[in-house]
Design a protein around this motif. Structure first.
Motif, short mmCIF file in Angstrom:
data_model
loop_
_atom_site.label_atom_id
_atom_site.label_comp_id
_atom_site.label_asym_id
_atom_site.label_seq_id
_atom_site.Cartn_x
_atom_site.Cartn_y
_atom_site.Cartn_z
N MET A 110 0.86 -1.18 0.00
CA MET A 110 0.00 0.00 0.00
C MET A 110 0.89 1.23 0.00
O MET A 110 1.85 1.31 0.76
CB MET A 110 -0.90 -0.04 1.24
CG MET A 110 -1.75 1.16 1.42
SD MET A 110 -3.46 1.16 0.87
CE MET A 110 -3.94 -0.48 0.62
N GLU A 147 -7.62 5.26 4.69
CA GLU A 147 -6.92 4.04 4.28
C GLU A 147 -5.74 3.76 5.21
O GLU A 147 -5.48 2.61 5.57
CB GLU A 147 -6.41 4.17 2.84
CG GLU A 147 -7.48 3.99 1.81
CD GLU A 147 -6.90 4.00 0.39
OE1 GLU A 147 -5.68 4.17 0.22
OE2 GLU A 147 -7.69 3.84 -0.54
N TYR A 148 -5.02 4.80 5.59
CA TYR A 148 -3.87 4.63 6.49
C TYR A 148 -4.35 4.11 7.85
O TYR A 148 -3.75 3.19 8.41
CB TYR A 148 -3.12 5.95 6.64
CG TYR A 148 -1.94 5.87 7.56
CD1 TYR A 148 -0.79 5.18 7.19
CD2 TYR A 148 -1.96 6.48 8.80
CE1 TYR A 148 0.30 5.09 8.03
CE2 TYR A 148 -0.88 6.40 9.65
CZ TYR A 148 0.25 5.71 9.26
OH TYR A 148 1.32 5.63 10.11
N TRP A 160 -5.20 0.52 7.48
CA TRP A 160 -3.98 -0.27 7.35
C TRP A 160 -3.35 -0.51 8.71
O TRP A 160 -2.87 -1.61 9.01
CB TRP A 160 -3.01 0.45 6.41
CG TRP A 160 -1.70 -0.24 6.24
CD1 TRP A 160 -1.44 -1.34 5.48
CD2 TRP A 160 -0.46 0.13 6.84
NE1 TRP A 160 -0.10 -1.67 5.57
CE2 TRP A 160 0.52 -0.77 6.41
CE3 TRP A 160 -0.09 1.17 7.71
CZ2 TRP A 160 1.84 -0.69 6.81
CZ3 TRP A 160 1.23 1.24 8.10
CH2 TRP A 160 2.17 0.32 7.65
N GLN A 219 -4.74 -3.50 10.74
CA GLN A 219 -4.63 -4.86 10.21
C GLN A 219 -3.64 -5.64 11.07
O GLN A 219 -2.47 -5.74 10.78
CB GLN A 219 -4.16 -4.87 8.76
CG GLN A 219 -5.15 -4.29 7.82
CD GLN A 219 -4.64 -4.25 6.40
OE1 GLN A 219 -3.56 -4.76 6.11
NE2 GLN A 219 -5.40 -3.67 5.51
#
Length: 72
Positions: free
Chosen positions: A1, A59-60, A63, A66
């Protein structure tokens, strides 16, 4: 990513993840959304932001969460 809009600079906000080298931490953007702010409200508060900045901030944050959880 790849996060080309998320920057880290020890001289800006103590090295926290920020948007494009500005003094706008990713955590502030994500926090505002979590508390119900609309994209339009965020743009009103931070007129230098672009839609892609907000998308990458989310998105960060996703991420970062996860993670693998191991149970014994």
């Amino acid at each position: 990513m790849m996060f080309d809009r998320i920057t880290f600079d020890p001289k800006i906000m103590g090295g926290r993840a920020c948007i494009r080298g500005m003094r706008i931490p990713v955590s502030v953007i994500v926090g505002q959304i979590a508390h119900g702010a609309t994209v339009e409200e965020i743009f009103a508060d931070y007129p230098d932001l672009e839609a892609e900045d907000i998308r990458q901030a989310l998105e960060y944050a996703a991420w970062l969460t996860q993670e693998e959880v191991f149970t014994a």
